[in-house]
Design a protein around this motif. Structure first.
Motif, PDB file in Angstrom:
ATOM      1  N   ARG A  29     -11.318  13.842  -4.948  1.00 23.39           N
ATOM      2  CA  ARG A  29     -10.378  14.444  -5.901  1.00 23.39           C
ATOM      3  C   ARG A  29     -10.359  13.688  -7.237  1.00 23.39           C
ATOM      4  NH1 ARG A  29      -3.977  15.783  -5.242  1.00 23.39           N
ATOM      5  NH2 ARG A  29      -3.881  17.234  -6.997  1.00 23.39           N
ATOM      6  N   PHE A  30     -10.374  12.382  -7.155  1.00 26.66           N
ATOM      7  CA  PHE A  30     -10.317  11.589  -8.389  1.00 26.66           C
ATOM      8  C   PHE A  30     -11.661  10.938  -8.671  1.00 26.66           C
ATOM      9  CE2 PHE A  30      -5.850  11.408  -6.815  1.00 26.66           C
ATOM     10  CZ  PHE A  30      -5.294  12.193  -7.820  1.00 26.66           C
ATOM     11  N   ALA A  89     -10.836   6.897  -4.151  1.00 27.03           N
ATOM     12  CA  ALA A  89     -11.606   6.809  -5.395  1.00 27.03           C
ATOM     13  C   ALA A  89     -12.248   5.429  -5.520  1.00 27.03           C
ATOM     14  CB  ALA A  89     -10.709   7.083  -6.595  1.00 27.03           C
ATOM     15  N   THR A  95       5.181   4.808   3.850  1.00 28.98           N
ATOM     16  CA  THR A  95       6.389   5.412   3.287  1.00 28.98           C
ATOM     17  C   THR A  95       7.008   6.438   4.239  1.00 28.98           C
ATOM     18  OG1 THR A  95       5.653   5.073   1.021  1.00 28.98           O
ATOM     19  CG2 THR A  95       7.220   6.864   1.372  1.00 28.98           C
ATOM     20  N   LYS A 148       7.330  16.018   2.276  1.00 29.89           N
ATOM     21  CA  LYS A 148       7.244  15.118   1.124  1.00 29.89           C
ATOM     22  C   LYS A 148       6.438  13.867   1.466  1.00 29.89           C
ATOM     23  CE  LYS A 148      10.028  13.241  -2.511  1.00 29.89           C
ATOM     24  NZ  LYS A 148      11.067  13.679  -3.393  1.00 29.89           N
ATOM     25  N   LYS A 178      -0.980  11.767   1.221  1.00 36.86           N
ATOM     26  CA  LYS A 178      -2.243  12.414   0.849  1.00 36.86           C
ATOM     27  C   LYS A 178      -2.687  11.929  -0.534  1.00 36.86           C
ATOM     28  CE  LYS A 178      -4.026  17.038  -0.275  1.00 36.86           C
ATOM     29  NZ  LYS A 178      -3.930  17.089  -1.728  1.00 36.86           N
ATOM     30  N   VAL A 179      -1.767  11.950  -1.506  1.00 40.91           N
ATOM     31  CA  VAL A 179      -2.135  11.512  -2.859  1.00 40.91           C
ATOM     32  C   VAL A 179      -2.542  10.040  -2.857  1.00 40.91           C
ATOM     33  CG1 VAL A 179      -1.296  11.165  -5.213  1.00 40.91           C
ATOM     34  CG2 VAL A 179      -0.686  13.247  -3.991  1.00 40.91           C
ATOM     35  N   LEU A 180      -1.782   9.199  -2.141  1.00 42.75           N
ATOM     36  CA  LEU A 180      -2.123   7.769  -2.098  1.00 42.75           C
ATOM     37  C   LEU A 180      -3.519   7.568  -1.512  1.00 42.75           C
ATOM     38  CD1 LEU A 180       1.232   6.096  -0.925  1.00 42.75           C
ATOM     39  CD2 LEU A 180       0.375   6.390  -3.252  1.00 42.75           C
ATOM     40  N   LYS A 231       2.781  14.642   1.741  1.00 43.42           N
ATOM     41  CA  LYS A 231       2.192  14.909   0.428  1.00 43.42           C
ATOM     42  C   LYS A 231       1.913  13.593  -0.310  1.00 43.42           C
ATOM     43  CE  LYS A 231       3.479  17.990  -3.047  1.00 43.42           C
ATOM     44  NZ  LYS A 231       4.581  18.718  -3.703  1.00 43.42           N
ATOM     45  N   ILE A 232       2.873  12.699  -0.215  1.00 40.19           N
ATOM     46  CA  ILE A 232       2.712  11.396  -0.885  1.00 40.19           C
ATOM     47  C   ILE A 232       1.558  10.610  -0.253  1.00 40.19           C
ATOM     48  CG2 ILE A 232       3.796   9.130  -1.201  1.00 40.19           C
ATOM     49  CD1 ILE A 232       6.440  10.671  -1.673  1.00 40.19           C
ATOM     50  N   GLU A 258      -5.982   9.723  -1.516  1.00 41.23           N
ATOM     51  CA  GLU A 258      -6.982  10.209  -2.479  1.00 41.23           C
ATOM     52  C   GLU A 258      -7.206   9.181  -3.588  1.00 41.23           C
ATOM     53  OE1 GLU A 258      -6.339  15.018  -1.895  1.00 41.23           O
ATOM     54  OE2 GLU A 258      -5.029  13.927  -3.260  1.00 41.23           O
ATOM     55  N   GLU A 259      -6.127   8.524  -4.006  1.00 38.13           N
ATOM     56  CA  GLU A 259      -6.252   7.488  -5.037  1.00 38.13           C
ATOM     57  C   GLU A 259      -7.057   6.301  -4.524  1.00 38.13           C
ATOM     58  OE1 GLU A 259      -2.103   8.348  -7.522  1.00 38.13           O
ATOM     59  OE2 GLU A 259      -2.100   6.876  -5.915  1.00 38.13           O
ATOM     60  N   MET A 260      -6.825   5.934  -3.255  1.00 37.79           N
ATOM     61  CA  MET A 260      -7.565   4.783  -2.706  1.00 37.79           C
ATOM     62  C   MET A 260      -9.015   5.141  -2.412  1.00 37.79           C
ATOM     63  SD  MET A 260      -4.803   2.724  -0.385  1.00 37.79           S
ATOM     64  CE  MET A 260      -3.677   3.933   0.241  1.00 37.79           C
ATOM     65  N   CYS A 301       0.820  -1.215   0.000  1.00 34.67           N
ATOM     66  CA  CYS A 301       0.000   0.000   0.000  1.00 34.67           C
ATOM     67  C   CYS A 301       0.855   1.267   0.000  1.00 34.67           C
ATOM     68  CB  CYS A 301      -0.975   0.001   1.171  1.00 34.67           C
ATOM     69  SG  CYS A 301      -0.200   0.359   2.754  1.00 34.67           S
ATOM     70  N   ARG A 302       2.045   1.204   0.541  1.00 31.89           N
ATOM     71  CA  ARG A 302       3.035   2.289   0.591  1.00 31.89           C
ATOM     72  C   ARG A 302       2.596   3.469   1.449  1.00 31.89           C
ATOM     73  NH1 ARG A 302       6.919  -0.936  -1.093  1.00 31.89           N
ATOM     74  NH2 ARG A 302       8.367   0.757  -1.569  1.00 31.89           N
TER      75      ARG A 302
END
Lengths: 218, 635
Positions: free
Chosen positions: A117-118, A96, A51, A82, A88-90, A85-86, A92-94, A47-48
């Motif tokens: 977001r997506f 979706a 990170t 950093k 947050k994007v991950l 931020k990463i 948002e992707e999940m 899942c990262r």
């Protein structure tokens, strides 16, 4: 076991060989978020969300806290700009895929992730692999597996095994961080397909060559 | 076939093979590589056999199918020895003339020679052709000399002498030292020094070690490894055995993609031949060193070219990368130390042993030694395989070797390094080809794919193409790669469809940053095609997003075809050939394209006679209103 000294978020930490960054952080009360990690299962690093930034010979590097082994003198930062931020994007992707997952919603709040977001993708699954790995490693049944690759990857119950093994088990359901419904849904589809029919529709293995049960319900 | 159990026996066998070769005997070598076979080499070989038989020359002239010499653009390629005459684009119907003129009367068939497009002068030999003249073919030059199915051919040119030297005159440490001195870096992508992997593996305490050939070449447009393993399989095998000796491994694997059936066939045959003669198996050449090797066919996943995914696949599981925080050289296949190098890397090893590290480092730059093979494809005059010393400029490869861009078009960019690489613009063409320089420019050497693009290529669409490729080829295990690619593709598709929004470029950059957290190198490098095109061609992205214009006039949804009423002569060509029946025409009537019906196939533009040139592509501007009915008549 030899002792290993490292630094996490400015704190000096004494860890033992074989520990991961996640273990070492936990031992001093620093929490790193995880989704695909499970104590009983082999580390996966999928899942990262765990990170973190480490410094290797002076170079910053992004690694997965749940699998990176502790090293002497390692400098770990779990909440840099950093990293946040990463994450947050991950998230948002999940989101979706699983916008109503309680676990994801809580993390989204922490990292300011926008659940919309997506564009939504109707699948629930975030590919943490907990069900797949639990069934393989603990139950040793391999009744559920991943099929296909890349963006098309999804979990699927293997009808021949699921029909025999799953009704009395279902231990994977509560592991799912998004919605156990998904597992039940796929399982129901698999069991509704008579074995002969399932066989004629595909080769019966975990490849996605046919007889995909979810197609019936969808 | 008896096993050769000493270096002396090997030299005897070699002498025997060489003594049976008559250097004055005519030999017709036809390239039987994948490219030439596709353009009819098998028929050419068959035609030669029939023709020679007809003239009763079968015993006096040798015919062989060889490995790929690289000039695929002009295949099938035929070489006539001992003169070394090079005929290009040979068809079965040319064969009788070659046999009667060149073989019997020792005359040259002029029309089959290379003709310089500028001067019109013809080149008799391979070495006179500019494509070859500007290369340094240390490895590839062997291909045309060998029947790829003949071990004797390989022995005749000195094959397995490096192995013999290593086993009887060098310690494993000395072999390692020579490779270290040569600074041979991995030719498969990252350019990691080969000796470091070897040394790490050798020093690992585990007694079971493996050496592996990565022949899972999967970059779009790349076929260097294919040509080597198909054309000269023994050289790779020899390199691998030498590596095994240095590392202390007794088992090896060759991971070949199943889409290369000829490579699978030839390497399997090579292993069988080598086993029969004692180069593989127990007590190799009587040295006491044992080594066995198996061929593993890949199931067609691009990601299996990544080292840890390849090793997972070798173990019989789904080919997914695993974290490499402990190097695979220490913990690889079944957790044993495993040295994985690419085909071209292994092919360099016997040469380094035979000719020495100093010879090897005399080619290339300080940081990137030796030569590198590239597959030069795309909008380039001479498509094919080129081998050049590291450090030559991209411009030299494209203009001197590649012959420039065909059709008088303008160069736009060259994509190096496959889906993990990036696009390099005109301004950077004087960059030397070197592992570190290409990385600095935002691309990478990769395995050596080089796709040339001209002014008609849309850079946003190229980025979209590579991300679309990766959408299916990512393994899907980790979130940043799987989901990042999915979202990137959505954004790029939107932009190329004319629906891009302000903020899309920044979104792509944000997604790219998150992909830095991916599990393997494939995921981490996946944004490179996007980032490099944003870096060098940001104006194209902006034109798509802001002006709804595709500057290369390539994105279908952003272009329209229009017939200039002042130029249309009502010849009816477009009217007749439009497959969508979208053109309103008629005798002496200005033709009009119905934009509703038009599928933008471009047929009208292609068929409009150049003396009229009435059809044009437009983008970013409204299509002019059609000529009113009463004004359509042409006087």
């Amino acid at each position: 076991m030899s002792e290993i000294n490292l630094q996490i978020d400015g704190k000096e930490v004494v860890a033992t060989e074989g520990m991961t960054i996640l273990d070492a952080a936990k031992s001093v009360g620093i929490s790193i978020p995880t989704l695909c990690h499970h104590e009983k299962l082999e580390p996966y690093g999928g899942c990262r969300i765990c990170t973190v930034e480490v410094e290797v010979r002076g170079w910053p590097k992004l690694v997965a806290g749940c699998i990176y082994p502790v090293e002497k003198g390692l400098v770990v930062r779990t909440r840099t700009e950093k990293v946040d931020k990463i994450r947050k994007v991950l998230l948002e992707e999940m989101l979706a895929h699983a916008p109503d997952s309680e676990e994801l919603k809580a993390l989204a709040q922490e990292y300011g992730a926008d659940r919309d977001r997506f564009e939504k993708h109707p699948s629930f699954c975030i590919h943490c692999g907990l069900c797949v790995r639990y069934c393989a490693e603990i139950k040793k049944k391999n009744a559920v597996g991943f099929v296909d690759r890349g963006s098309n990857r999804e979990i699927s119950f293997i009808p021949e095994i699921a029909a025999k093994e799953c009704w009395d088990c279902k231990e994977c359901f509560p592991l799912c961080p998004t919605s156990a419904l998904q597992a039940a849904y796929v399982l129901a589809g698999a069991l509704m397909t008579p074995p002969e029919e399932a066989h004629s529709g595909g080769c019966g293995c975990s490849c996605s060559c046919g007889s995909a049960p979810e197609k019936q319900a969808g | 076939m008896t096993r050769l159990n000493s270096p002396e026996k090997l030299e005897c066998a070699r002498k025997d093979i060489v003594s049976r070769i008559d250097p004055t005997k005519p030999c017709i070598s036809v390239c039987a590589g994948a490219g030439c076979l596709a353009s009819g080499a098998a028929e050419v070989i068959a035609a030669f056999k029939t023709e020679l038989d007809f003239h009763g020359l079968t015993t006096e002239v040798n015919t062989k199918g060889t490995g790929c010499p690289g000039f695929c653009e002009r295949g099938p390629i035929v070489m006539i020895y001992p003169e070394g005459i090079c005929y290009l684009k040979v068809k079965p119907e040319d064969v009788p003339e070659i046999v009667s003129h060149t073989i019997k009367e020792k005359k040259v068939v002029d029309r089959l020679l290379y003709e310089d497009p500028a001067t019109g002068t013809r080149a008799l030999r391979e070495s006179d052709i500019p494509f070859y003249k500007n290369q340094q073919r240390n490895i590839l030059s062997e291909n045309i000399r060998l029947d790829s199915k003949s071990m004797d051919d390989y022995l005749a040119i000195g094959g397995y002498s490096a192995l013999s030297k290593v086993l009887f005159q060098m310690t494993p440490e000395e072999v390692m030292g020579e490779i270290k001195k040569s600074n041979l870096r991995g030719r498969g992508g990252g350019g990691f020094p080969a000796w470091r992997k070897w040394e790490e593996s050798r020093n690992a305490p585990d007694p079971i070690k493996y050496v592996i050939v990565n022949a899972d070449e999967g970059d779009p447009g790349a076929f260097m490894d294919r040509a080597l393993i198909e054309g000269n399989p023994h050289s790779i095998l020899e390199g691998l055995i030498i590596g095994a000796y240095a590392v202390g491994a007794h088992e090896g694997f060759i991971y070949v993609r199943q889409e290369y059936p000829l490579a699978v066939e030839n390497i399997n045959l090579a292993i069988r031949q080598a086993s029969e003669r004692g180069f593989v198996g127990k007590d190799i050449l009587g040295s006491g060193f044992d080594f066995t090797v198996k061929v593993h066919m890949g199931a067609g996943a691009f990601v299996c070219g990544e080292s840890s995914a390849l090793m997972t696949a070798l173990e019989g599981r789904a080919g997914e990368p695993r974290p490499k925080y402990i190097h695979t050289a220490v913990k690889g296949v079944w957790d044993h130390p495993s040295v994985l190098n690419n085909v071209e890397t292994w092919a360099n090893v016997p040469q380094i042993i035979n000719k020495g590290a100093d010879w090897f480092t005399s080619f290339g730059t300080a940081g990137s030694t030796g030569t590198k093979i590239f597959s030069l494809v795309g909008k380039i005059t001479n498509t094919g395989l080129v081998e050049v010393p590291m450090g030559v400029t991209l411009r030299d490869i494209i203009t001197k070797v590649g012959g420039g861009i065909p059709g008088g078009k303008k160069f736009k960019a060259v994509q190096t390094g496959g889906p993990s690489g990036g696009c390099i613009p005109e301004a950077q063409l004087d960059l030397p080809v070197d592992f570190d320089e290409l990385t600095k420019a935002g691309s990478m050497m990769g395995s050596g794919g080089m796709i040339v693009m001209d002014e008609d290529t849309c850079m946003v669409d190229i980025a979209r193409y590579f991300i679309d490729f990766l959408k299916d080829e990512s393994c899907g295990k980790c979130t940043p790669c799987r989901e990042g690619i999915r979202q990137m593709l959505a954004v790029l598709t939107r932009i190329t469809a004319g629906k891009g929004k302000e903020g899309d470029i920044e979104l792509l950059e944000e997604l790219a940053e998150s992909m830095g957290a991916a599990l393997c190198a494939l995921g981490k490098s996946a944004p490179n095609p996007v980032l490099s095109t944003i870096r060098y061609f940001r104006d194209e992205y902006e034109a798509h997003i802001r002006d709804k214009k595709c500057p290369a006039l390539s994105c279908k949804e952003m272009i329209a075809f229009h017939i200039d009423p002042a130029k249309c002569k009502a010849c009816g060509s477009c009217f007749r050939q439009c497959p969508a029946e979208a053109i309103h025409g008629g005798k002496k009537l200005i033709h009009i394209i119905d934009q509703e019906k038009c599928t933008k196939c471009g047929t009208c533009l292609d068929v409009c006679p150049s003396r009229f040139g009435a059809v044009r592509k437009i983008s970013g501007e409204p299509v002019p209103a059609p000529v009113p009915e009463d004004k359509r008549a042409i006087a």
